[in-house]
Design an enzyme around this catalytic site. Structure first.
Site, PDB file in Angstrom:
ATOM      1  N   HIS A   1       0.839  -1.201   0.000  1.00  0.00           N
ATOM      2  CA  HIS A   1       0.000   0.000   0.000  1.00  0.00           C
ATOM      3  C   HIS A   1       0.877   1.257   0.000  1.00  0.00           C
ATOM      4  O   HIS A   1       0.636   2.183  -0.776  1.00  0.00           O
ATOM      5  CB  HIS A   1      -0.914  -0.014   1.232  1.00  0.00           C
ATOM      6  CG  HIS A   1      -1.706   1.247   1.418  1.00  0.00           C
ATOM      7  ND1 HIS A   1      -2.772   1.579   0.609  1.00  0.00           N
ATOM      8  CD2 HIS A   1      -1.586   2.269   2.316  1.00  0.00           C
ATOM      9  CE1 HIS A   1      -3.284   2.747   1.004  1.00  0.00           C
ATOM     10  NE2 HIS A   1      -2.580   3.180   2.033  1.00  0.00           N
TER      11      HIS A   1
ATOM     12  N   GLU B   1      -8.532  -2.253   6.879  1.00  0.00           N
ATOM     13  CA  GLU B   1      -7.519  -2.319   7.931  1.00  0.00           C
ATOM     14  C   GLU B   1      -7.918  -3.316   9.016  1.00  0.00           C
ATOM     15  O   GLU B   1      -9.078  -3.692   9.146  1.00  0.00           O
ATOM     16  CB  GLU B   1      -7.336  -0.940   8.594  1.00  0.00           C
ATOM     17  CG  GLU B   1      -6.898   0.150   7.635  1.00  0.00           C
ATOM     18  CD  GLU B   1      -6.257   1.351   8.332  1.00  0.00           C
ATOM     19  OE1 GLU B   1      -5.913   1.265   9.527  1.00  0.00           O
ATOM     20  OE2 GLU B   1      -6.100   2.384   7.652  1.00  0.00           O
TER      21      GLU B   1
END
Lengths: 440, 440
Positions: free
Chosen positions: B148, B215
């Site tokens: 990411h 997340e």
């Protein structure tokens, strides 16, 4: 609107108290101030509760609430101040704050019939210890001094000191609540990763560039619901008051860690607030115009109002002092490092509130903003050692011959603040201080 | 150390419950899981209190505490779970967590003599609503997926995607606690300042690049005192459990505001956690080795341990799904956007804890970390639309023909997570979801 609309009988400079120490010209706490803290008798088993400063005394609000001499909003307010944290009182809003301030002012003024009852609720400030005034749910640090932003920017980004967003966005970021403590709580020098510019790899050890930041702390009173922005003209209804704030910073840790998501371990090892919150209402006489250089961009509508232009700023003189271990051992006085004024801030408190909530972010009673380091337009008005020592390149020689680039173990940093104006009584913020202990 | 040292009778894959829905192969909540939440009967006047999931039911911990069938640490623990927030329970530490888990496992297993008493404390999950499981004092977001970080870095800083500190420092920053809410609480699209790359000035309006971030949330149990670092080998004694976490992001606001102090209004308008916290103990069978590419730097000693290398990672499969308003109106199922796995994280939970406290920063029970967006090594494993749509350049065509670059009003984002392994029973995290309402 001028600040005269904000003034009432509690601001009358002719007011004097039956408590003589409140009438001394150098007191921080005349009857026109009446700041709030949370306290108990030092080293006692007492519960912490709310207190208001007057002269050299604290009014024990739990005792005064029990005396039951107020009524209506004032009595409801003082009851909330019997708690060990002032969040509930701060959440009650302006009408209650104003009612209690007026009731306290009337009870403390010379000739008050309540003098005898109130006198039994006084405890000498010399005999008390303080706690944080409230549970700080969230802490946000702003960056409102353009002078600080420019000179720090020069050190981190020489080619690009003031970023293009600065004059549009009241830049802020989230900080750590858990490590905020009240004046007097010393803390250890932090350790962490740093990387010298010439090194190929980072190294680990105690911070070598420990700094203070001279800031104003802003306490939120009434909150807002998630999704509901607070308009700039309503912003101050949500601000309970201001304090002194030292946002300790580890510059070498910051330089290595802060990209791309901002400062983290360089800040969250300790932050220190003054015990006393001076209410927004007490600061009414010291409001000043918020101005910009003509060539600067006009703020966006949500950051702009006539009222904010007229009286958006607070004229608060700020001072940072340093007392080294040597000075302490020799009983020499602390040395002034600099002074600056909160009115030189590029963004006002109301603009911070409006910006913080424009996306619907909810504020809660007891939340705190830091103003960001308040450096003035002149180099000697810098609010950090990073600026005063030119990032360590130019050591500062103290009057006793000691030199400093950044802070050393045993250094005690003291910050003070006060408001002075023709036709008004001087009020002060007391002090915030803490001493650096060696790294563990 | 291998994870077998962490296993006990509560992990036995042969265990079955007297509650039949707990034994179905597709349940998230078999007897080996036993995650914690805070709940009450939906739309009731009941007080929120702790609950544990089993099959399709919630065990009402307040009712079970009243039944007084446990003793010792387990009974002390369950009493703390009667509160509307689990902070006190989370602060009690590992011995208590383990005792209560064992007591619940024994009470729920087939043949338990406590079946009749426990059965009266069950409420169908379909009939309850949830609150945040605890008061989140401070929230820190990390950035632990190198995949990411690299792909986002490419979009914000094409010349410099992965900064030099990334492989040394578990990058993190402070987030906003007040705007974290539990799954199901919808929120308005935020408004704010943005600046198009070609524009000379910023403009104001509703966010046009609203995104989700897939997340893992990490809940701190026992805290540490200010000034005392937590060593990497003690780190997990301080971690209560993990949840699913959607860290909504306004990419266009972020791009304009984030320099130099990090994301602020682009993040703090809303964050959403799943109701259920899966405990670290329940995750013991799904631990995996933490590895690095040989050429990457060795971590500094405070981030390194044999144990962390052997079992520092958690093998948790994560999934993001999108249900547009159209799909909802036509009762079409939500569409999978991506899957990734938490074991691909560059930094482990123990490393996050050790790093966060190495400077003396204090953690408190109930504090939460976000892992940062979990994107896997392959492009289709990206945990945000920013990555999946190539920053909006390549619209995604959904199976029903709708297109998306970023999220639109009415979109409901759902995240799921589960652990599956040969020789262990599958456990799941339930889901976190919320729907975007139009800007106000």
């Amino acid at each position: 609107m001028s600040n005269t609309n904000l003034l009432n009988e509690t601001h009358n400079p002719a007011l004097v108290s039956w408590l003589v120490t409140a009438n001394q010209t150098d007191t921080d706490f005349p009857i026109q101030n009446l700041p709030f803290a949370v306290f108990k008798r030092a080293n006692s088993e007492e519960a912490f509760r709310g207190g208001v400063a007057i002269g050299d005394q604290v009014i024990d609000l739990a005792a005064l609430a029990n005396a039951n001499i107020f009524d209506g909003l004032a009595q409801a307010g003082i009851k909330a101040c019997t708690a060990p944290q002032l969040n509930d009182y701060m959440a009650m809003g302006k009408a209650t704050w104003t009612a209690l301030r007026l009731a306290l002012s009337n009870a403390l003024k010379a000739g008050s019939s309540l003098q005898d009852k109130v006198a039994t609720c006084l405890i000498a400030q010399a005999d008390v210890e303080y706690a944080l005034p409230c549970n700080i749910g969230d802490y946000t640090d702003f960056y409102t001094s353009i002078h600080h932003a420019t000179s720090v920017g020069l050190k981190f980004r020489p080619d690009n000191p003031l970023l293009p967003n600065y004059k549009w966005v009241p830049i802020g970021y989230h900080g750590r609540s858990s490590s905020i403590d009240v004046s007097g709580r010393d803390f250890k020098r932090p350790s962490g990763q740093t990387k010298a510019p010439t090194a190929t790899e980072p190294s680990f050890g105690p911070c070598k560039r420990l700094d203070y930041e001279l800031e104003v702390g802003i306490f939120i009173g009434k909150g807002n619901d998630l999704g509901d922005a607070i308009s700039i003209d309503n912003a101050e209804d949500h601000v309970f008051g201001l304090c002194l704030f030292n946002d300790w910073s580890a510059r070498d840790i910051q330089g290595w860690e802060y990209q791309p998501l901002g400062p983290f371990l360089s800040k969250n090892f300790a932050s220190t607030v003054s015990p006393w919150i001076v209410t927004t209402e007490a600061l009414a006489p010291y409001r000043s115009a918020w101005t910009r250089v003509e060539s600067d961009p006009q703020p966006m509508p949500y950051l702009e109002s006539e009222n904010n232009r007229a009286i958006g700023s607070f004229d608060i003189q700020l001072q940072a002092l340093l007392e080294t271990q040597n000075m302490r051992e020799k009983s020499e006085p602390a040395v002034e490092m600099s002074q600056s004024n909160f009115k030189d801030s590029y963004w006002t408190v109301a603009q911070m509130v409006a910006h913080h909530t424009v996306n619907g972010c909810n504020l809660r009673a007891g939340d705190m903003f830091g103003s960001g380091t308040q450096s003035g337009p002149n180099p000697e008005e810098a609010g950090s050692m990073l600026e005063l020592s030119n990032a360590g390149a130019d050591p500062i020689t103290l009057p006793n011959g000691e030199k400093r680039t950044f802070l050393e173990d045993g250094d005690n940093v003291i910050m003070k603040g006060w408001c002075k104006k023709e036709g008004a009584v001087r009020i002060g913020f007391g002090a915030v201080s803490a001493t650096i202990l060696p790294a563990s």
